[in-house]
Every structure is written in structure tokens, then in C-alpha cells.
Design a protein around this motif. Structure first.
Motif, PDB file in Angstrom:
ATOM      1  N   ALA A   1       4.364   5.687 -21.419  1.00 13.83           N
ATOM      2  CA  ALA A   1       3.561   6.578 -20.575  1.00 13.83           C
ATOM      3  C   ALA A   1       2.913   5.729 -19.484  1.00 13.83           C
ATOM      4  O   ALA A   1       1.786   5.274 -19.607  1.00 13.83           O
ATOM      5  CB  ALA A   1       2.498   7.289 -21.404  1.00 13.83           C
ATOM      6  N   MET A   2       3.671   5.481 -18.431  1.00  8.29           N
ATOM      7  CA  MET A   2       3.235   4.573 -17.358  1.00  8.29           C
ATOM      8  C   MET A   2       3.059   5.303 -16.036  1.00  8.29           C
ATOM      9  O   MET A   2       3.868   6.162 -15.695  1.00  8.29           O
ATOM     10  CB  MET A   2       4.302   3.484 -17.131  1.00  8.29           C
ATOM     11  N   PRO A   3       2.043   4.923 -15.271  1.00  8.53           N
ATOM     12  CA  PRO A   3       1.894   5.490 -13.931  1.00  8.53           C
ATOM     13  C   PRO A   3       3.052   5.048 -13.028  1.00  8.53           C
ATOM     14  O   PRO A   3       3.621   3.978 -13.230  1.00  8.53           O
ATOM     15  CB  PRO A   3       0.586   4.876 -13.420  1.00  8.53           C
ATOM     16  N   VAL A   4       3.377   5.887 -12.057  1.00  9.30           N
ATOM     17  CA  VAL A   4       4.291   5.496 -10.985  1.00  9.30           C
ATOM     18  C   VAL A   4       3.452   5.486  -9.713  1.00  9.30           C
ATOM     19  O   VAL A   4       3.039   6.515  -9.215  1.00  9.30           O
ATOM     20  CB  VAL A   4       5.476   6.479 -10.856  1.00  9.30           C
ATOM     21  N   TYR A   5       3.139   4.277  -9.237  1.00 15.04           N
ATOM     22  CA  TYR A   5       2.180   4.144  -8.139  1.00 15.04           C
ATOM     23  C   TYR A   5       2.809   4.342  -6.770  1.00 15.04           C
ATOM     24  O   TYR A   5       2.132   4.681  -5.819  1.00 15.04           O
ATOM     25  CB  TYR A   5       1.541   2.750  -8.184  1.00 15.04           C
ATOM     26  N   LEU A   6       4.093   4.082  -6.660  1.00 16.00           N
ATOM     27  CA  LEU A   6       4.849   4.009  -5.385  1.00 16.00           C
ATOM     28  C   LEU A   6       4.385   2.843  -4.514  1.00 16.00           C
ATOM     29  O   LEU A   6       5.185   2.135  -3.951  1.00 16.00           O
ATOM     30  CB  LEU A   6       4.773   5.306  -4.573  1.00 16.00           C
ATOM     31  N   ARG A   7       3.050   2.660  -4.414  1.00 15.68           N
ATOM     32  CA  ARG A   7       2.580   1.498  -3.636  1.00 15.68           C
ATOM     33  C   ARG A   7       2.452   0.313  -4.598  1.00 15.68           C
ATOM     34  O   ARG A   7       1.557   0.284  -5.440  1.00 15.68           O
ATOM     35  CB  ARG A   7       1.235   1.783  -2.981  1.00 15.68           C
ATOM     36  N   ASP A   8       3.363  -0.620  -4.462  1.00 20.41           N
ATOM     37  CA  ASP A   8       3.335  -1.773  -5.365  1.00 20.41           C
ATOM     38  C   ASP A   8       2.873  -3.034  -4.671  1.00 20.41           C
ATOM     39  O   ASP A   8       2.638  -4.047  -5.307  1.00 20.41           O
ATOM     40  CB  ASP A   8       4.707  -1.961  -6.020  1.00 20.41           C
ATOM     41  N   GLN A   9       2.741  -2.953  -3.334  1.00 18.26           N
ATOM     42  CA  GLN A   9       2.211  -4.105  -2.606  1.00 18.26           C
ATOM     43  C   GLN A   9       0.695  -3.907  -2.534  1.00 18.26           C
ATOM     44  O   GLN A   9       0.189  -3.228  -1.652  1.00 18.26           O
ATOM     45  CB  GLN A   9       2.826  -4.145  -1.199  1.00 18.26           C
ATOM     46  N   VAL A  10      -0.032  -4.442  -3.521  1.00 25.29           N
ATOM     47  CA  VAL A  10      -1.474  -4.199  -3.562  1.00 25.29           C
ATOM     48  C   VAL A  10      -2.279  -5.459  -3.286  1.00 25.29           C
ATOM     49  O   VAL A  10      -3.480  -5.474  -3.378  1.00 25.29           O
ATOM     50  CB  VAL A  10      -1.919  -3.606  -4.917  1.00 25.29           C
ATOM     51  N   THR A  11      -1.585  -6.548  -2.952  1.00 23.02           N
ATOM     52  CA  THR A  11      -2.319  -7.780  -2.716  1.00 23.02           C
ATOM     53  C   THR A  11      -1.552  -8.659  -1.753  1.00 23.02           C
ATOM     54  O   THR A  11      -0.344  -8.501  -1.569  1.00 23.02           O
ATOM     55  CB  THR A  11      -2.538  -8.529  -4.039  1.00 23.02           C
ATOM     56  N   HIS A  12      -2.290  -9.529  -1.095  1.00 23.45           N
ATOM     57  CA  HIS A  12      -1.642 -10.499  -0.225  1.00 23.45           C
ATOM     58  C   HIS A  12      -1.699 -11.850  -0.903  1.00 23.45           C
ATOM     59  O   HIS A  12      -2.765 -12.289  -1.315  1.00 23.45           O
ATOM     60  CB  HIS A  12      -2.329 -10.563   1.134  1.00 23.45           C
TER      61      HIS A  12
END
Lengths: 227, 346
Positions: free
Chosen positions: A213-224
């Protein structure tokens, strides 16, 4: 017949529904930043309304995203805990797909663009076509700037636009704007739609283990990455 | 009373099972250190994303190790703060919903109380009352402990925590992340007496700490050595030695002062920095000189873990404490001294 609980907290609303033998019992409340406190009491409220115990469920569905990262994790973690307690299978349901379903139920829309505000000048979005009893995705769910919206092969059809992303419609490409006949910015993901879709998914054998039961965020680039 | 403990306040996912009659039954941990290393620090969103991937596998691992099933549980305790809100939410939401599903009580637990009482998981365990030095990347506190939930703050850092100072100094020396233990390792190659760093706030009364000046002093020393072309491997080790020596000495001086001020003979050290070998050796010396005793957890329970949460959760739940129906909000900031002794809910 089956009994399925659905929980959804990807937007400002906290939404819980129960599918039992073709009937849907649902609660939907606007409660920004209160999801973690509201969700479990609402689950028990819905179960009590229907006179169903957790142990009598066949599966639990949750809004797997896209949407608020924290909201997705609240729904997923609550689902994991409840499902683990009773060894129940889990059905991850797309928030965008649930919105497309609701758009058909409420607006009789055949072609739907579902779009959620993803902040940072981007939208989560997808285009859908109604098929018999469910919305069919015309492509993978996407994350992009409003200017990058596409109707693929649907440029001759009439479209309905739903979701918080509709606030950005002035920035859509002109060809997309010209095909939108109606829009409802307030139509968001709801658990009642998820409960119905989950019943279809359960019958189709799409249930997974609680650990998945995992989220699907679509945005996976969350950090630099720092150099 | 058999309690499952869930810890997700920062970058470790910890799960454990504690029985008030049999002690710790099982524990499991997943550390995210490698995940955050590339970024030079904990990235909260990545931490939250990882907790939700790891919790169920860890819960299943713990239950299998203990050869028990979820129906054997009497309660679930979870860290409710202090910590990263997004990370706390994952463990708290899963813990509450699992307890709700099993129809057993849940309890919000204070992360630092878990650390504070972690030495009670060892044999011999300290008796109350004692002085506790909590030293980690987020805290440097001296606490007088009369019993569970009876805490008086004697002193704390006015700026950086000791562990934070270790990590920052290590970063200046390009030792990677998390650098504290690496700096301590480098210090073992250092020469005593080549550099002497200041012992901040030891020349005046009081039990507060300050470590940010020491960080600046380290940077100045490194820069000067570099300018003079003398920053070789030995010089780096000597700086590491002097830095660690100053931090440890400062902590030791304040511990002695706290013991003297309160007349207590037992000292407990807990938190990530309590794994520091130099600190342990120095405090052992001091306590034997004072005919007192020093207690600390095994290294695995110095850093964040599920065992300490299951432990404090079980102690409190055995007294009848549990979450009320109105689910309490999480506490990203939560002073330790706001806690009360274990008591049944009204």
C-alpha cells in the motif's frame, strides 16, 4: 458480493466510504491539516452507519495519489495498519481516476481531463474516456507545466475539465482551451468513487498485500543533490 | 503487558516488542543513513517516503522473531515527538490504525524519554534517582530524574547540540555524513597536547552548554594550518583529537557539577553521542573517583531505535495510560519536562 472500505486524504478533504453489497455509505469533510486526527474516527463512523465490522471487510482501498505527499502517506499508513490487523488485501486507487469517475457520475462527461494543482507551477493530470462502466486512461498520469497539456488524439472531442488544476486553464495550450466545454474546479478525489472502482479492481484480481500500500507521488525529484 | 513500539521520528525506522514481565522480546531497525549521505544531512521528504516502505516489513520481522502474532499484542506505542512532522506522521498513523484494527489501546510516546530510559534495557539497570546526560544530534541536556515521568531540566545547550557540533566539524574536515563517529575514529590517531581547544561555558557557574564557538575555533584552526601548508593527515587527526577532547571535557565537567549540585551518585548517558568511546571512558573514570556509577545503553540503543519506544510505551501502558478517543496532535517540539509519571487515563 463484497465489502470494501475506502479512505482518501490527498486533498484538503478527508473522505471515507464503504461499498457493501452494491450500496455506498460515504463521509466527506473539509478539514485541512486535520486528516491524521479525523480519518480513524470517520472510518468508525462509516462502519457504524452501515453496521459493518472491520473484520467483515473483504479489502481496503485508499487514494494512492497523486496529491499532497503528507496526505497520501496518511491514507497509505492508515490503510496499512487496518489491513495488517485483519490480514486484508489492499487496493491502491488513483486520485485522478476517482475524479474521472465522479465527473462522469455528476456531469455525464465522456471525455474528462482531471488536473490537480501540484504546486511549483505544475499539475498532476490525465485524460480519460468513459467506457461502459469505468473511465479509461488515455495515457500515463503526468506531471507537467499547464502549458504542456495535450489531448493526444482527442482534439475533435468535447472535454470536461475537473480538479484544482482548472485554476490554471488560461495557461493551457490554445487548442486544449478551445475544446473544454465545461469545468469544475471544486471536483476533487472522493472515497465514494474509490469504493466503486475498488470493487471493480477487486473483482479483476488487482488487490495487493498491505506492505504494498504505497503512495504514487508522480513527483520524484524532491531534492537537489548538493555538490 | 506486551507492547509493540514504533519509532519514525527522523532517519531510522525502528520496531520492537517489549513485555513488562519478560523484557525485550524482539527488535528490528532500518537505518536510512545511506539514503541521506549524498545530501550531507537528513532530507525530511525522503525520510518520510522511506518510513512508509519499511514499517510493515519490520513489524512482520519483529513478530516472527518473537514467534508471536499480532493478536498477542496488548498495546501499540509510537513516537509522537519531538522529531520531523512528516516522519512522525507515518509511524503514528500506522500505529494508531493498527491498534484500532486490533481493538487494543495505542499510546503517543516522547522520543527523548525513550532515550533517557534506554539504559534500563541493560543489566544492571540504574535505580532512580539519577542524573541523565542526553547527548545526540538534536539535544544536549542534563536532566534530574526522580522516576518515570519526573524530570527536571538542569541545563542544556544554548546553541548547537553536541552531536550536531561533531557532525559539523566532521563536515569541515570532509569526513562525510554522518561525520561524528568518523571524527571520533580519526581522533584516535591524534596527538595529545598539540592543539588545545576552549571548553565553552565551563569558567562560569551553571549547567548550560554552548558548542557553536568550538565549531568556529575548529574552522579557524583548519584554515590556518591550510594557509601554512601544514594541513597533513596527522594535523587533521590532531585537530579531531583536540575537538573531541574539548567536547568530552566540557560534558564531563558539567556532569560532575550536576552530580555535586544534586548530591546524586548515579549518572546515565543516552542518545547518539553516548556511544562515543572517549566520553564513556572519561565518565567511567570520574564516576569511580566519586564512588558513583555510570550507566549507558548498548551502542545499538544509543542511536534511535524501536526498543526504547516499546520499553517506555509498555511502562506507561502497564499503568493504564493510553491515547484518548480524541486523537492527540503530534508534537514536533515537545519539552521533556512537560511529561508526567505514568497514570491511568481518567
Amino acid at each position: 458480493m463484497s465489502r470494501i472500505l475506502a479512505v482518501e486524504t490527498a486533498s484538503e478533504a478527508c473522505s471515507v466510504a464503504l461499498w457493501h453489497d452494491g450500496q455506498v455509505e460515504a463521509l466527506h469533510r473539509d478539514c485541512p491539516r486535520q486528516h491524521a486526527q479525523q480519518l480513524l474516527p470517520m472510518v468508525h463512523e462509516v462502519l457504524n452507519l452501515a453496521g459493518v465490522r472491520l473484520s467483515q471487510l473483504d479489502a481496503i482501498a485508499f487514494g494512492r495519489g497523486p496529491g499532497s505527499f503528507t496526505g497520501l502517506r496518511i491514507a497509505a499508513a492508515a490503510t496499512q495498519g487496518l489491513a495488517l490487523a485483519h490480514d486484508l488485501p489492499v487496493l491502491p486507487i488513483s486520485t485522478l481516476r476517482a475524479m474521472a469517475y465522479t465527473a462522469h457520475q455528476q456531469l455525464y462527461a465522456r471525455h474528462v481531463i482531471t488536473a490537480l494543482d501540484a504546486r511549483m507551477d505544475e499539475l498532476y493530470w490525465c485524460c480519460w474516456r468513459w467506457e461502459q462502466d469505468h473511465p479509461e486512461a488515455l495515457h500515463e498520469e503526468r506531471l507537467s507545466a499547464p502549458e504542456a497539456l495535450l489531448l493526444d488524439k482527442g482534439e475533435d472531442d468535447d472535454w470536461v475539465l475537473v480538479g484544482s488544476g482548472a485554476d490554471y486553464d488560461q495557461r493551457f495550450p490554445p487548442v486544449v482551451q478551445s475544446r473544454i466545454q465545461q469545468q469544475v474546479v471544486t471536483l476533487g478525489p472522493q472515497a465514494d468513487a474509490m469504493a466503486v472502482l475498488a470493487a471493480q479492481d477487486l473483482a479483476a484480481g488487482l488487490a495487493v498485500d498491505a506492505a504494498e500500500a504505497m503512495p504514487v507521488y508522480l513527483r520524484d525529484q524532491v531534492t537537489h543533490q548538493r555538490r | 503487558m506486551r507492547v509493540l513500539g514504533i519509532e519514525t521520528s527522523c532517519d531510522e525506522t525502528g520496531v520492537a516488542l517489549y513485555d513488562t514481565a519478560q523484557g525485550l522480546l524482539a527488535d528490528a531497525l532500518f537505518s536510512q543513513i545511506d539514503l541521506h549521505a549524498t545530501y550531507g544531512g537528513v532530507v525530511p521528504e525522503l525520510a518520510s517516503r522511506d518510513h512508509i516502505r519499511k514499517l510493515i516489513p519490520l513489524i512482520r520481522e519483529v513478530m516472527a522473531k518473537a514467534n508471536l502474532t499480532l493478536s498477542d499484542l496488548d498495546g501499540i506505542a509510537y513516537t509522537a515527538g519531538p522529531g520531523l512532522i512528516g516522519a512522525l506522521l507515518v509511524g503514528a498513523t500506522l500505529g494508531r490504525s493498527l491498534a484500532s484494527g486490533l481493538n487494543i489501546p495505542s499510546l503517543a510516546v516522547h522520543h527523548m524519554e525513550g532515550h533517557l530510559l534506554a539504559p534500563m534495557l541493560e543489566t544492571p539497570a540504574p535505580d532512580f534517582p539519577f542524573i541523565a546526560l542526553l547527548v545526540s544530534g538534536g539535544h544536549t541536556q542534563l536532566v534530574q530524574v526522580e522516576g518515570v515521568g519526573q524530570y527536571t531540566l538542569l541545563g542544556e545547550s544554548v546553541d548547537d547540540a553536541a552531536g550536531e557540533a561533531f557532525d559539523k566539524a566532521a563536515k569541515m574536515m570532509q569526513l562525510g555524513y554522518p561525520g561524528g563517529p568518523k571524527l571520533a575514529a580519526l581522533a584516535t590517531q591524534g596527538t595529545q597536547g598539540r592543539f588545545r581547544f576552549p571548553r565553552p561555558m565551563t569558567d562560569r557557574p551553571g549547567l548550560d552548554f554552548s558548542f557553536s564557538g568550538l565549531k568556529t575555533h575548529t574552522l579557524t584552526t583548519l584554515k590556518q594550518l591550510e594557509t601554512e601548508g601544514r594541513l597533513d593527515e596527522q594535523a587533521r587527526a590532531d585537530v579531531a583529537f583536540a575537538f573531541q577532547d574539548a567536547v568530552v571535557d566540557t560534558l564531563v565537567i558539567k556532569c560532575k557539577r550536576a552530580l555535586k549540585q544534586t548530591g546524586l551518585k548515579r549518572l546515565v548517558i543516552a542518545g547518539g553521542v553516548s556511544a562515543n568511546v572517549q566520553l564513556r571512558e572519561r565518565l567511567a573514570e570520574v564516576m569511580s573517583g566519586l564512588q558513583g556509577e555510570v550507566f549507558y545503553p548498548r551502542p545499538a540503543y544509543c542511536t534511535d531505535n524501536g526498543a526504547m519506544i516499546a520499553h517506555i510505551g509498555a511502562l506507561r501502558m502497564a499503568a493504564g495510560e493510553h491515547d484518548s478517543n480524541e486523537l492527540s496532535a503530534l508534537r514536533p517540539r515537545w519539552p521533556l519536562w512537560e511529561l508526567h509519571p505514568p497514570a491511568a487515563n481518567a
